[in-house]
Design a protein around this motif. Structure first.
Motif, PDB file in Angstrom:
ATOM      1  N   ALA A 158       0.837  -1.128   0.089  1.00 55.44           N
ATOM      2  CA  ALA A 158      -0.014   0.127   0.032  1.00 55.44           C
ATOM      3  C   ALA A 158       0.842   1.216  -0.081  1.00 55.44           C
ATOM      4  O   ALA A 158       0.516   2.200  -0.460  1.00 55.44           O
ATOM      5  N   ALA A 162       1.275   1.512  -4.209  1.00 58.79           N
ATOM      6  CA  ALA A 162       0.316   2.365  -4.209  1.00 58.79           C
ATOM      7  C   ALA A 162       0.627   3.627  -4.141  1.00 58.79           C
ATOM      8  O   ALA A 162       0.125   4.424  -5.138  1.00 58.79           O
ATOM      9  N   ASP A 195      -4.190  -3.223  -3.360  1.00 59.19           N
ATOM     10  CA  ASP A 195      -4.649  -1.780  -3.010  1.00 59.19           C
ATOM     11  C   ASP A 195      -4.280  -0.970  -4.568  1.00 59.19           C
ATOM     12  O   ASP A 195      -4.874  -0.155  -4.941  1.00 59.19           O
ATOM     13  N   ALA A 222     -10.156  -6.142  -0.684  1.00 55.64           N
ATOM     14  CA  ALA A 222     -10.080  -5.278  -1.726  1.00 55.64           C
ATOM     15  C   ALA A 222     -11.327  -5.591  -2.565  1.00 55.64           C
ATOM     16  O   ALA A 222     -12.108  -4.535  -3.139  1.00 55.64           O
TER      17      ALA A 222
END
Ligand SMILES: C[S@@+](CC[C@H](N)C(=O)[O-])C[C@H]1O[C@@H](n2cnc3c(N)ncnc32)[C@H](O)[C@@H]1O
Length: 364
Positions: A158, A162, A195, A222
């Motif tokens: 993440a 991400a 993510d 998710a």
């Protein structure tokens, strides 16, 4: 030379200074391992975040802020003090977390929160007995043996993937942002917690996204989030990539740290190649190391990465009847295997935002 003579020679050559220095190094390692375990506790309990908000504070004040038992908090603070993470004022009985340290220990510090990665040591330690047995029988361990692995990996990605994806990673593929805005088909192979896909599906509503992973529990949250947010351009599928020769037809295939621990990484790369449309591109991030141990001796994360390889990445591949390539398959072998899979144009880049990975942009 007889054994007795060899032994005598070894004894006379025994360098006491070298031995002393090594003992010091090992004791330092013992201390640092204690710090990492307590760093994981500090992250999971929210202690670092609370401390950053209220420090300087006493143990009682921190315990109240974090809603935790003071006796444990005081002991944890003692570890942080003796490790040089917090400054202790004995007159006032207060603890201070300097901003320069909080930057690498708190959720506000993301994407640079190293406490997230500290959790992997706990994940690995939890399978110590099983891995010890695997040293005898040479077999592997399955993902379900690893407790919080998917959760921690997801937390790592993440921030490492991400948060860096749109500003730093996607621009490595020239023109990709424009194509995503117009509308293309994208698949993330071994998507884990998903993510990156959640972010992309929201940011680029005209493009269509698929996430596949061997373990449906990895992307469960998710998938629920995608439904809740009404993201009709995103699907997650449980799929073993080793069972197919093509995943469909895609303009962009992504794989973040998901090649080296596959059952058959070479076959997977060939499958990816078969899944690309004309003009399509494969963006792969994988561990930045060398294929040669001698080149990794001064790698800043060498011991940590080989430890994760021994405890997780190698056994999960072996458990699938795979090659057990290992975390440190290295950028040389990665480039070679991409070539063997039919990728004629491969460019490798490193990004200062993520010290764990090297990035490969591969085209047929
Ligand atoms: C190290 S994790 C990386 C996950 C994700 N890409 C990320 O960045 O967090 C590797 C992922 O590959 C998945 N995987 C392993 N073998 C697979 C297979 N045979 N088919 C599909 N996925 C697989 C694992 O379940 C795991 O989620």
């Amino acid at each position: 030379m007889t054994t007795a003579t060899a032994l005598r020679q070894q004894q006379t050559e025994f360098d006491a200074g070298k031995a002393q220095a090594f003992a010091g190094k090992l004791l330092g390692a013992l201390n640092n391992s204690a710090l990492i375990l307590m760093t994981s506790i500090g992250h999971r309990s929210g202690l670092f975040d609370a401390l950053a908000g209220v420090s300087p504070c006493t143990a009682v004040e921190l315990a109240a802020e974090a809603d935790l038992a003071e006796r444990y908090v005081r002991e944890w603070l003692a570890v942080m003090t003796t490790s040089g993470v917090v400054d202790y004022d004995p007159k006032r009985g207060t603890y201070l977390l300097p901003a320069e340290h909080a930057a690498f220990l708190t959720r506000a510090g993301a994407p640079n929160n190293i406490a997230v990665s500290a959790q992997m040591v706990g994940v690995a330690s939890a399978v110590e007995d099983e891995i010890l047995a695997r040293f005898k029988d040479g077999k592997g361990l399955h993902y379900h043996h690893y407790g919080r692995f998917h959760e921690v990996m997801g937390e790592h990605s993440a921030q490492a993937v991400a948060m860096n994806l749109i500003p730093h990673i996607l621009p490595l593929v020239e023109g990709s942002i424009g194509l995503l805005q117009k509308g293309i088909d994208v698949i993330d192979v071994g998507c884990g917690a998903g993510d990156a896909l959640l972010l992309l599906a929201q940011q680029f509503p005209k493009s269509r996204f698929t996430g596949i992973d061997l373990c449906d529990d990895a992307f469960e949250v998710a998938a629920e989030t995608a439904v809740r947010k009404g993201l009709t351009n995103l699907v997650f599928k449980e799929q073993d990539v080793s069972t197919v020769r093509s995943l469909g037809a895609f303009d962009l295939v992504l794989a973040f740290d998901a090649v080296h621990d596959q059952k058959d990484p070479q076959a997977m790369l060939t499958t990816v190649r078969h899944s690309l449309r004309e003009g399509g591109v494969f963006l792969m991030a994988d561990i930045d190391g060398s294929s040669k141990l001698e080149n990794n001796i001064s790698h800043p994360l060498g011991a940590y990465l080989y430890m994760m390889s021994t405890m997780h990445c190698t056994p999960v591949s072996l458990a699938q009847g795979g090659a057990g390539l290992g975390t440190m398959w290295g950028v040389e072998l990665a480039s070679e295997m991409l070539g063997r899979a039919g990728f004629g144009k491969v460019a490798m880049t490193r990004l200062p935002q993520n010290p764990f990975d090297a990035y490969f942009v591969a085209r047929p």
